[in-house]
Design an enzyme around this catalytic site. Sequence first.
Site, mmCIF file in Angstrom:
data_model
loop_
_atom_site.group_PDB
_atom_site.id
_atom_site.type_symbol
_atom_site.label_atom_id
_atom_site.label_comp_id
_atom_site.label_asym_id
_atom_site.label_seq_id
_atom_site.Cartn_x
_atom_site.Cartn_y
_atom_site.Cartn_z
ATOM 1 N N ASP A 1 0.842 -1.185 0.000
ATOM 2 C CA ASP A 1 0.000 0.000 0.000
ATOM 3 C C ASP A 1 0.880 1.239 0.000
ATOM 4 O OD1 ASP A 1 -2.305 1.543 0.015
ATOM 5 O OD2 ASP A 1 -3.233 0.426 1.655
ATOM 6 N N ASN B 1 -7.087 -5.772 -4.164
ATOM 7 C CA ASN B 1 -8.045 -4.923 -3.466
ATOM 8 C C ASN B 1 -7.858 -3.435 -3.726
ATOM 9 O OD1 ASN B 1 -9.907 -4.191 -1.041
ATOM 10 N ND2 ASN B 1 -7.951 -3.229 -0.537
ATOM 11 N N TYR C 1 -14.543 4.753 -12.636
ATOM 12 C CA TYR C 1 -14.588 3.711 -11.599
ATOM 13 C C TYR C 1 -15.388 2.505 -12.072
ATOM 14 C CZ TYR C 1 -15.239 1.701 -6.903
ATOM 15 O OH TYR C 1 -15.253 0.880 -5.814
ATOM 16 N N LYS D 1 -13.999 -1.291 -12.695
ATOM 17 C CA LYS D 1 -14.520 -2.372 -11.857
ATOM 18 C C LYS D 1 -15.247 -3.420 -12.698
ATOM 19 C CE LYS D 1 -12.969 -1.029 -7.888
ATOM 20 N NZ LYS D 1 -11.974 -1.823 -7.132
#
Length: 251
Positions: free
Chosen positions: A45, A87, A151, A155
């Site tokens: 991250d 993720n 987005y 996705k």
Amino acid sequence: MSNPIASTPSTSARPRVLITGGGAGIGAAAALRCHADGYDPVIIDRQIDQVPAGFVAIQADLSSAEDTARALNEALAGGSITRLVNNVGIVVPNDAASQTLAEFDLAVSLNLRCAFQCMQALLPGMQAAGFGRIVNMSSRAALGKDLRTAYAATKAGLIGMTRVWALELGQWGITANAIGPGPIRTELFDKANPPGAERTQKIIQSVPVKRVGTPDDVAHAVAYMLDARSGFVTGQTLYVCGGMTVGVAPV
């Protein structure tokens, strides 16, 4: 960038799981659940404030293909990893007329390219082991949501890649599945939707179970997809949304 900001890598025989965006929110909840389930999490991250015992944390800008490659090399220096949770993601909300190319490119890089790059890096180890679990974090927004051109596109792209990987990689005992969270109460959600606000109440009332989800709700779904006993489930998208997609998602 610097070496991993990590606790000492485990020397146990616990299997490792790589989780991108594991420093906060859903990713952090998934990492904690994975550790409780007997895995050693390796999280990548941009910002990682705390590193629980038994975790390895690597700081990286996953919107950069070069920095992602560097982080993956560090993660795999300790050996192959046969479980992957893609993720990390970014929303960049904007209406269709105003969405900029820079916003769109950032969403593609972080939400889609990073997942593809991580899969390719871990794939040889999965193939050698004859086993692998890939979980891609999609979103209910893949079905359509206002202010989400970039987005939703990325996705939805994750769902498409998931289905292709399921077809191509199953022969090596590798499954690929996606999870589509609905409204999940994270720090970012609460900033945009303060508890008690009228907009927040409207969201809650739109959910059949009359509450927003928690990161643990999603982590529980992740745990199921990662389990060795889930080998006959692949190419699927599980919406963790309190029923919001009923009547919207195809059967």
